[in-house]
Design an enzyme around this catalytic site. Structure first.
Site, PDB file in Angstrom:
ATOM      1  N   SER A 174      36.475  44.667  26.831  1.00  0.00           N
ATOM      2  CA  SER A 174      37.146  44.655  28.117  1.00  0.00           C
ATOM      3  C   SER A 174      36.103  44.690  29.281  1.00  0.00           C
ATOM      4  O   SER A 174      36.393  44.275  30.202  1.00  0.00           O
ATOM      5  CB  SER A 174      38.102  45.697  28.061  1.00  0.00           C
ATOM      6  OG  SER A 174      37.424  47.269  27.741  1.00  0.00           O
ATOM      7  N   HIS A 206      42.536  41.198  25.540  1.00  0.00           N
ATOM      8  CA  HIS A 206      41.924  40.445  26.485  1.00  0.00           C
ATOM      9  C   HIS A 206      41.627  38.927  25.916  1.00  0.00           C
ATOM     10  O   HIS A 206      41.355  38.133  26.718  1.00  0.00           O
ATOM     11  CB  HIS A 206      40.611  40.826  27.107  1.00  0.00           C
ATOM     12  CG  HIS A 206      40.677  42.125  27.852  1.00  0.00           C
ATOM     13  ND1 HIS A 206      40.874  42.374  29.317  1.00  0.00           N
ATOM     14  CD2 HIS A 206      40.396  43.627  27.137  1.00  0.00           C
ATOM     15  CE1 HIS A 206      41.015  43.616  29.451  1.00  0.00           C
ATOM     16  NE2 HIS A 206      40.612  44.231  28.410  1.00  0.00           N
ATOM     17  N   LYS A 249      48.338  42.152  30.588  1.00  0.00           N
ATOM     18  CA  LYS A 249      47.183  41.455  30.770  1.00  0.00           C
ATOM     19  C   LYS A 249      47.582  39.734  31.203  1.00  0.00           C
ATOM     20  O   LYS A 249      48.332  39.635  31.908  1.00  0.00           O
ATOM     21  CB  LYS A 249      46.007  41.553  30.067  1.00  0.00           C
ATOM     22  CG  LYS A 249      45.360  43.291  30.527  1.00  0.00           C
ATOM     23  CD  LYS A 249      44.592  43.789  29.488  1.00  0.00           C
ATOM     24  CE  LYS A 249      44.369  45.149  30.084  1.00  0.00           C
ATOM     25  NZ  LYS A 249      44.036  46.107  28.680  1.00  0.00           N
TER      26      LYS A 249
HETATM   27  C1  LIG Z   1      44.139  47.701  28.719  1.00  0.00           C
HETATM   28  C2  LIG Z   1      43.586  47.851  27.323  1.00  0.00           C
HETATM   29  C3  LIG Z   1      44.312  48.510  26.262  1.00  0.00           C
HETATM   30  C4  LIG Z   1      45.368  49.764  27.007  1.00  0.00           C
HETATM   31  O1  LIG Z   1      46.440  48.649  27.036  1.00  0.00           O
HETATM   32  P1  LIG Z   1      47.634  49.252  28.106  1.00  0.00           P
HETATM   33  O2  LIG Z   1      48.787  48.517  27.827  1.00  0.00           O
HETATM   34  O3  LIG Z   1      46.982  49.015  29.684  1.00  0.00           O
HETATM   35  O4  LIG Z   1      47.774  50.877  27.907  1.00  0.00           O
HETATM   36  C5  LIG Z   1      44.094  48.959  24.960  1.00  0.00           C
HETATM   37  N1  LIG Z   1      42.858  48.350  24.547  1.00  0.00           N
HETATM   38  C6  LIG Z   1      42.063  47.314  25.446  1.00  0.00           C
HETATM   39  C7  LIG Z   1      40.716  46.523  24.825  1.00  0.00           C
HETATM   40  C8  LIG Z   1      42.375  47.258  26.833  1.00  0.00           C
HETATM   41  O5  LIG Z   1      41.711  46.507  27.428  1.00  0.00           O
END
Ligand SMILES: *Cc1c(COP(=O)(O)O)cnc(C)c1O
Length: 387
Positions: free
Chosen positions: A179, A207, A239
């Site tokens: 991330s 991602h 995302k």
């Molecule tokens: C954003 C993210 C999460 C958390 O997801 P949310 O739905 O925002 O709680 C988990 N793992 C990774 C790699 C992320 O980038």
């Protein structure tokens, strides 16, 4: 012993002194290539809305129309009476997208990761995690009571040395796309090692989903791996899918095990049915509008090419996350402020999110950006004398 007030106060002061204090922006617009902040339009290069679906008319309309039918609140947890038709249809669509027998919705990626890890792992088991894994994976591993090991980032040989010794259930956990660095895990090599060592592999593709692979099925599909290679696939909806929530996809045994045992699933209210309907529209758009993914990858190539011409210190990444390493936290904040004055929103990422001395500008690209907007970003980066 210091009381809570002193402790909180000291922590705040320390963050201020070390340039690690964070402040929230308040947006007065939808997510998009430009956003409105403090009465100004800013070009947005820090959102995770990689395909521009967060405010897509069809996603918004699905949300609206499902709200008319199902109301807003789901009313209960999934196991009581909060599981509605849109939740069911979304799970089926996510299973098809990822080529797995079943998928299970969670209200966030954080809940999905901590829930899955604490369900799978028991004291005495061993869990191996990449050093740069997301905080929710690290927390889940730590809370599970299993023996917890971190291996060097993307270093399959380091993992192999650690995996070899000892027996009992072993779980290897990685991000598909990291991330804060934007690079991808060597999934095919990791899967081969796990097969050899009889370990399970779990991939968090927050991602990668929507961005990587055919039809946006994600990093695991892009690496040519299936449910046997990667028994546990987790991805988020907040995302590239432009909505909110997350899911775990796998075989019948895994999903039924999570439904019956995972506390973060059982003891929490289901997300609004309308949100599931909106995410379902986003999944359909992934498959129908492949131009979004193609355009995004062209923008990524354009940006990397331009940044190389400017001599910028880009990190190695083929994803929508294109960080520019700065090092010093204060300097990263200064660059971010400078860019903002010029009308560009780019986030400065500092410790503890990233290791000390590796503060960076985390530039993210979206299919909603135009080539001109990416060129504008390059022009401003050139002017701000980022390293
Ligand atoms: C954003 C993210 C999460 C958390 O997801 P949310 O739905 O925002 O709680 C988990 N793992 C990774 C790699 C992320 O980038």
């Amino acid at each position: 012993m210091a009381g809570f007030e002193q402790r909180l106060g000291a922590a705040l002061q320390q963050r201020r002194e070390q340039d690690l204090f964070r402040e929230r922006l308040t947006l007065d617009s939808a997510q998009g290539p430009t956003v409105r902040v403090d009465g100004r339009e800013l070009l947005n290069f820090c959102s995770n809305d990689y395909l521009g679906l967060a405010s897509h008319p069809r996603v918004v309309e699905s949300f609206r129309s499902a709200a008319n039918t199902y109301g807003v609140g789901s009313g209960a947890s999934h196991l009581v009476c909060g599981h509605s038709r849109p939740h069911q249809e979304l799970e089926e669509a996510l299973a098809r997208l990822t080529g797995r027998p079943r998928a299970l919705l969670f209200s966030s990626g954080f809940a999905a990761n901590t829930g899955t890890l604490t369900t799978l792992l028991e004291p005495g088991d061993r869990v191996f995690q990449d050093r740069l894994n997301h905080a929710s994976l690290l927390d889940g591993g730590l809370h599970s009571g299993a023996r917890f090991r971190r291996f060097a980032h993307n270093d399959v040989a380091d993992l192999a040395r650690r995996l070899g010794a000892g027996d009992g259930p072993k779980l290897v956990v990685v991000d598909g796309v990291f991330s804060m660095d934007g690079d991808t895990a060597p999934l095919a090599e990791l899967a081969a090692l796990c097969r050899q060592e009889k370990a399970w592999l779990m991939v968090d593709d927050a991602h990668g989903i929507g961005v990587m692979g055919e039809q946006g099925a994600g990093s695991v599909q892009a690496a040519g791996l299936d449910t046997v290679d990667v028994p546990v696939l987790m991805a988020t909806l907040g995302k590239a899918l432009g909505t909110a929530g997350a899911f775990v996809a796998g075989d019948e045994l895994l999903i039924e095990g999570l439904i019956q045992q995972t506390r973060n699933y059982i003891y929490t209210t289901a997300t609004p049915p309308a949100l599931a309907a909106a995410a379902l529209a986003a999944v359909e758009l992934l498959q129908e509008e492949s131009w979004r993914r193609e355009h995004l990858h062209r923008l990524i190539a354009r940006f990397r090419h331009g940044a190389a011409d400017l001599g910028l210190d880009l990190m190695s990444s083929t994803s929508a996350i294109q960080p520019l390493l700065i090092g010093d936290a204060r300097q990263a904040v200064l660059f971010s402020q400078q860019l903002r004055e010029r009308g560009l929103l780019v986030g400065a990422i500092r410790p503890p999110t990233v290791p000390a001395g590796t503060s960076r500008l985390r530039i993210t690209l979206s299919a909603a950006h135009s080539e001109q907007q990416v060129d504008r970003l390059l022009e401003e980066l050139g002017k701000c004398r980022c390293p």
